[in-house]
Design a protein around this motif. Structure first.
Motif, PDB file in Angstrom:
ATOM      1  N   HIS A 175       0.806  -1.214   0.000  1.00 13.83           N
ATOM      2  CA  HIS A 175       0.000   0.000   0.000  1.00 13.83           C
ATOM      3  C   HIS A 175       0.842   1.268   0.000  1.00 13.83           C
ATOM      4  O   HIS A 175       0.324   2.374   0.011  1.00 13.83           O
ATOM      5  CB  HIS A 175      -0.981  -0.004   1.171  1.00 13.83           C
ATOM      6  CG  HIS A 175      -1.978  -1.111   1.028  1.00 13.83           C
ATOM      7  ND1 HIS A 175      -3.073  -1.017   0.207  1.00 13.83           N
ATOM      8  CD2 HIS A 175      -2.008  -2.359   1.553  1.00 13.83           C
ATOM      9  CE1 HIS A 175      -3.741  -2.160   0.242  1.00 13.83           C
ATOM     10  NE2 HIS A 175      -3.117  -2.983   1.054  1.00 13.83           N
ATOM     11  N   PHE A 176       2.163   1.101   0.010  1.00 10.61           N
ATOM     12  CA  PHE A 176       3.040   2.268  -0.094  1.00 10.61           C
ATOM     13  C   PHE A 176       3.596   2.389  -1.507  1.00 10.61           C
ATOM     14  O   PHE A 176       3.841   1.383  -2.176  1.00 10.61           O
ATOM     15  CB  PHE A 176       4.208   2.140   0.891  1.00 10.61           C
ATOM     16  CG  PHE A 176       3.839   2.496   2.301  1.00 10.61           C
ATOM     17  CD1 PHE A 176       3.360   3.776   2.607  1.00 10.61           C
ATOM     18  CD2 PHE A 176       3.978   1.577   3.324  1.00 10.61           C
ATOM     19  CE1 PHE A 176       3.026   4.107   3.903  1.00 10.61           C
ATOM     20  CE2 PHE A 176       3.647   1.911   4.629  1.00 10.61           C
ATOM     21  CZ  PHE A 176       3.168   3.181   4.909  1.00 10.61           C
ATOM     22  N   ASN A 177       3.784   3.623  -1.918  1.00 12.41           N
ATOM     23  CA  ASN A 177       4.447   3.892  -3.190  1.00 12.41           C
ATOM     24  C   ASN A 177       5.950   3.630  -3.006  1.00 12.41           C
ATOM     25  O   ASN A 177       6.580   4.251  -2.150  1.00 12.41           O
ATOM     26  CB  ASN A 177       4.180   5.358  -3.558  1.00 12.41           C
ATOM     27  CG  ASN A 177       4.782   5.739  -4.879  1.00 12.41           C
ATOM     28  OD1 ASN A 177       5.740   5.116  -5.341  1.00 12.41           O
ATOM     29  ND2 ASN A 177       4.246   6.769  -5.489  1.00 12.41           N
ATOM     30  N   ASP A 232       6.845  11.296   3.615  1.00 14.30           N
ATOM     31  CA  ASP A 232       6.060  12.081   2.644  1.00 14.30           C
ATOM     32  C   ASP A 232       4.713  11.411   2.373  1.00 14.30           C
ATOM     33  O   ASP A 232       3.710  12.090   2.150  1.00 14.30           O
ATOM     34  CB  ASP A 232       6.839  12.256   1.334  1.00 14.30           C
ATOM     35  CG  ASP A 232       7.937  13.310   1.486  1.00 14.30           C
ATOM     36  OD1 ASP A 232       7.883  14.068   2.479  1.00 14.30           O
ATOM     37  OD2 ASP A 232       8.837  13.357   0.632  1.00 14.30           O
ATOM     38  N   GLN A 233       4.694  10.078   2.403  1.00 18.40           N
ATOM     39  CA  GLN A 233       3.426   9.375   2.150  1.00 18.40           C
ATOM     40  C   GLN A 233       2.480   9.507   3.343  1.00 18.40           C
ATOM     41  O   GLN A 233       1.279   9.674   3.176  1.00 18.40           O
ATOM     42  CB  GLN A 233       3.698   7.906   1.835  1.00 18.40           C
ATOM     43  CG  GLN A 233       4.558   7.764   0.593  1.00 18.40           C
ATOM     44  CD  GLN A 233       4.677   6.346   0.105  1.00 18.40           C
ATOM     45  OE1 GLN A 233       3.679   5.691  -0.178  1.00 18.40           O
ATOM     46  NE2 GLN A 233       5.897   5.857  -0.012  1.00 18.40           N
ATOM     47  N   ARG A 265      13.088   7.065   5.091  1.00 15.53           N
ATOM     48  CA  ARG A 265      13.561   6.061   4.124  1.00 15.53           C
ATOM     49  C   ARG A 265      12.450   5.638   3.163  1.00 15.53           C
ATOM     50  O   ARG A 265      11.279   5.953   3.358  1.00 15.53           O
ATOM     51  CB  ARG A 265      14.065   4.821   4.873  1.00 15.53           C
ATOM     52  CG  ARG A 265      15.356   5.110   5.620  1.00 15.53           C
ATOM     53  CD  ARG A 265      15.927   3.848   6.191  1.00 15.53           C
ATOM     54  NE  ARG A 265      16.892   4.177   7.238  1.00 15.53           N
ATOM     55  CZ  ARG A 265      17.325   3.325   8.149  1.00 15.53           C
ATOM     56  NH1 ARG A 265      16.887   2.087   8.161  1.00 15.53           N
ATOM     57  NH2 ARG A 265      18.199   3.702   9.047  1.00 15.53           N
ATOM     58  N   PHE A 266      12.850   4.852   2.156  1.00 15.25           N
ATOM     59  CA  PHE A 266      11.890   4.285   1.196  1.00 15.25           C
ATOM     60  C   PHE A 266      11.331   2.975   1.771  1.00 15.25           C
ATOM     61  O   PHE A 266      11.998   2.315   2.578  1.00 15.25           O
ATOM     62  CB  PHE A 266      12.578   4.023  -0.145  1.00 15.25           C
ATOM     63  CG  PHE A 266      13.006   5.282  -0.826  1.00 15.25           C
ATOM     64  CD1 PHE A 266      12.077   6.085  -1.475  1.00 15.25           C
ATOM     65  CD2 PHE A 266      14.333   5.689  -0.791  1.00 15.25           C
ATOM     66  CE1 PHE A 266      12.453   7.268  -2.079  1.00 15.25           C
ATOM     67  CE2 PHE A 266      14.728   6.875  -1.400  1.00 15.25           C
ATOM     68  CZ  PHE A 266      13.785   7.663  -2.040  1.00 15.25           C
ATOM     69  N   PRO A 267      10.141   2.587   1.342  1.00 17.42           N
ATOM     70  CA  PRO A 267       9.509   1.397   1.922  1.00 17.42           C
ATOM     71  C   PRO A 267      10.411   0.149   1.928  1.00 17.42           C
ATOM     72  O   PRO A 267      10.460  -0.570   2.918  1.00 17.42           O
ATOM     73  CB  PRO A 267       8.273   1.185   1.047  1.00 17.42           C
ATOM     74  CG  PRO A 267       7.927   2.557   0.569  1.00 17.42           C
ATOM     75  CD  PRO A 267       9.224   3.291   0.414  1.00 17.42           C
ATOM     76  N   HIS A 268      11.150  -0.076   0.834  1.00 11.35           N
ATOM     77  CA  HIS A 268      11.935  -1.325   0.782  1.00 11.35           C
ATOM     78  C   HIS A 268      13.112  -1.309   1.761  1.00 11.35           C
ATOM     79  O   HIS A 268      13.748  -2.338   1.990  1.00 11.35           O
ATOM     80  CB  HIS A 268      12.443  -1.591  -0.646  1.00 11.35           C
ATOM     81  CG  HIS A 268      13.537  -0.670  -1.076  1.00 11.35           C
ATOM     82  ND1 HIS A 268      13.286   0.539  -1.670  1.00 11.35           N
ATOM     83  CD2 HIS A 268      14.885  -0.770  -0.972  1.00 11.35           C
ATOM     84  CE1 HIS A 268      14.440   1.154  -1.927  1.00 11.35           C
ATOM     85  NE2 HIS A 268      15.426   0.372  -1.511  1.00 11.35           N
ATOM     86  N   GLU A 269      13.399  -0.144   2.352  1.00  7.97           N
ATOM     87  CA  GLU A 269      14.534  -0.068   3.277  1.00  7.97           C
ATOM     88  C   GLU A 269      14.135  -0.378   4.721  1.00  7.97           C
ATOM     89  O   GLU A 269      14.978  -0.324   5.612  1.00  7.97           O
ATOM     90  CB  GLU A 269      15.147   1.335   3.212  1.00  7.97           C
ATOM     91  CG  GLU A 269      15.751   1.650   1.852  1.00  7.97           C
ATOM     92  CD  GLU A 269      16.300   3.066   1.765  1.00  7.97           C
ATOM     93  OE1 GLU A 269      17.461   3.215   1.387  1.00  7.97           O
ATOM     94  OE2 GLU A 269      15.550   4.014   2.072  1.00  7.97           O
ATOM     95  N   LEU A 270      12.846  -0.664   4.946  1.00 10.98           N
ATOM     96  CA  LEU A 270      12.393  -0.929   6.315  1.00 10.98           C
ATOM     97  C   LEU A 270      11.939  -2.372   6.487  1.00 10.98           C
ATOM     98  O   LEU A 270      11.571  -3.049   5.521  1.00 10.98           O
ATOM     99  CB  LEU A 270      11.232   0.005   6.676  1.00 10.98           C
ATOM    100  CG  LEU A 270      11.545   1.496   6.742  1.00 10.98           C
ATOM    101  CD1 LEU A 270      10.340   2.257   7.259  1.00 10.98           C
ATOM    102  CD2 LEU A 270      12.752   1.787   7.629  1.00 10.98           C
ATOM    103  N   SER A 271      11.959  -2.829   7.743  1.00  9.86           N
ATOM    104  CA  SER A 271      11.499  -4.189   8.061  1.00  9.86           C
ATOM    105  C   SER A 271       9.968  -4.225   8.067  1.00  9.86           C
ATOM    106  O   SER A 271       9.307  -3.171   8.074  1.00  9.86           O
ATOM    107  CB  SER A 271      12.002  -4.593   9.440  1.00  9.86           C
ATOM    108  OG  SER A 271      11.331  -3.813  10.417  1.00  9.86           O
ATOM    109  N   GLY A 272       9.399  -5.430   8.109  1.00 10.05           N
ATOM    110  CA  GLY A 272       7.942  -5.578   8.164  1.00 10.05           C
ATOM    111  C   GLY A 272       7.346  -4.859   9.364  1.00 10.05           C
ATOM    112  O   GLY A 272       6.299  -4.217   9.265  1.00 10.05           O
ATOM    113  N   GLY A 273       8.017  -4.944  10.518  1.00 14.32           N
ATOM    114  CA  GLY A 273       7.518  -4.290  11.726  1.00 14.32           C
ATOM    115  C   GLY A 273       7.526  -2.779  11.582  1.00 14.32           C
ATOM    116  O   GLY A 273       6.594  -2.088  12.010  1.00 14.32           O
TER     117      GLY A 273
END
Ligand SMILES: Nc1ncnc2c1ncn2[C@@H]1O[C@H](COP(=O)(O)OP(=O)(O)O)[C@@H](O)[C@H]1O
Ligand SMILES: [Mg+2]
Length: 282
Positions: A99-101, A108-109, A145-153
């Motif tokens: 659900h994140f860009n 920003d989102q 950070r961008f979504p892919h740089e974070l863990s699921g939590g």
């Protein structure tokens, strides 16, 4: 604000078939109460959340009433629903990262609804987003950070912040702790409890009966789109209905009797009975 769901029925058209995903569901969400919606995979839980948000896909037909206070929001036009969505009713979706860009930083989102719905300028909106993401346990560096740089939590914390950014009255949380580590699960449980103390009306969608029992006040047990039983959440492992008992016994951590294993296929209706709103088959 109270949300009253009356006889909500949803069918999906899939090829030549109709699948009845929800069948005359009744449920009331009240300020300061957490209502758990429990059931196996495929029982219709996410469909209910999406229906409340006015986000059902085009192949769905809906009947029944969704009363926000006294207003029926089930038949609002898209632009009217848009003015309620996120500001009065918000949902934390299952499978959050999608659900994140992927090419926008998270802060920003999270800030976006403040800009689009409240007319804030980007800088103060981002500052408010960073504050709220901080309350959810994300450092400013993580939030940027961008979504892919974070863990699921961490993604789940950001999703919660995004749902809360406009301070909605009604919150729908779809499997908010699924696949999370124990610490994040505990943190998110505490956030949910605090939201309830702030008089939010909360629908906690989960297949985790332990979570439902520990966190919720009331529970509704869904099977093949039908509510089998309404009960106090503390009684989930001592239910009256045999289906709830089967569900409880299949739950890990309880004495395992059998694995219910999910619902395959749902209930198909004969072709040609595609419902028009207000005219669903019996
Ligand atoms: N867009 C769709 N089109 C057709 N069928 C769907 C769609 N979304 C969900 N379903 C079906 O509706 C039923 C309920 O799904 P869902 O609400 O996702 O259940 P749950 O969240 O409890 O796992 C399932 O049988 C599922 O396959
Ligand atoms: Mg689901």
């Amino acid at each position: 604000m109270k949300l009253d769901i009356k006889n909500l029925t949803v069918c999906y058209k899939t090829g030549p078939h109709l699948l009845m995903a929800l069948d005359r569901v009744r449920l009331t969400l009240e300020p300061g109460r957490i209502t758990a919606l429990v059931g196996e995979s495929g029982s219709g839980k996410t469909t209910l959340g999406k229906a409340l948000m006015g986000l059902l896909p085009d192949n769905a037909a809906m009947d029944g009433q969704i009363l926000l206070g006294d207003a029926d929001i089930s038949r609002l036009k898209e632009e009217e629903m848009n003015s309620l969505r996120w500001s009065r009713t918000a949902m934390v979706f299952q499978n959050g990262p999608s659900h994140f860009n992927p090419v926008l930083c998270l802060a920003d989102q999270v800030a976006e609804p403040l800009i689009h719905c409240r007319g804030l300028a980007p800088d103060p909106a981002r500052d408010l987003a960073l504050d709220l993401m901080g309350e959810m346990g994300l450092t400013p560096d993580q939030a940027r950070r961008f979504p892919h740089e974070l863990s699921g939590g961490q993604i789940q914390r950001a999703l919660l912040a995004m749902a809360l950014i406009l301070d909605p009255e009604i919150l729908i949380l779809d499997e908010p702790t699924a696949a999370l580590d124990a610490m994040t699960k505990q943190f998110i449980s505490e956030v949910i409890q605090n939201l309830s103390l702030r008089q939010k009306s909360i629908l906690l969608i989960t297949h985790d009966l332990d979570l439902a029992r520990n966190l919720a006040d009331d529970a509704a047990v869904l099977y093949l789109g039908r509510i089998m039983e309404y009960l106090p959440a503390r009684d989930l492992f001592h239910p009256k209905h045999p289906y709830t008992l089967g569900l409880a016994r299949s739950f890990p951590g309880m004495e395992a009797v059998r694995d219910l294993g999910g619902i395959r296929g749902g209930r198909l209706l004969p072709d040609g009975s595609h419902p028009s709103p207000g005219g669903l088959p019996p």
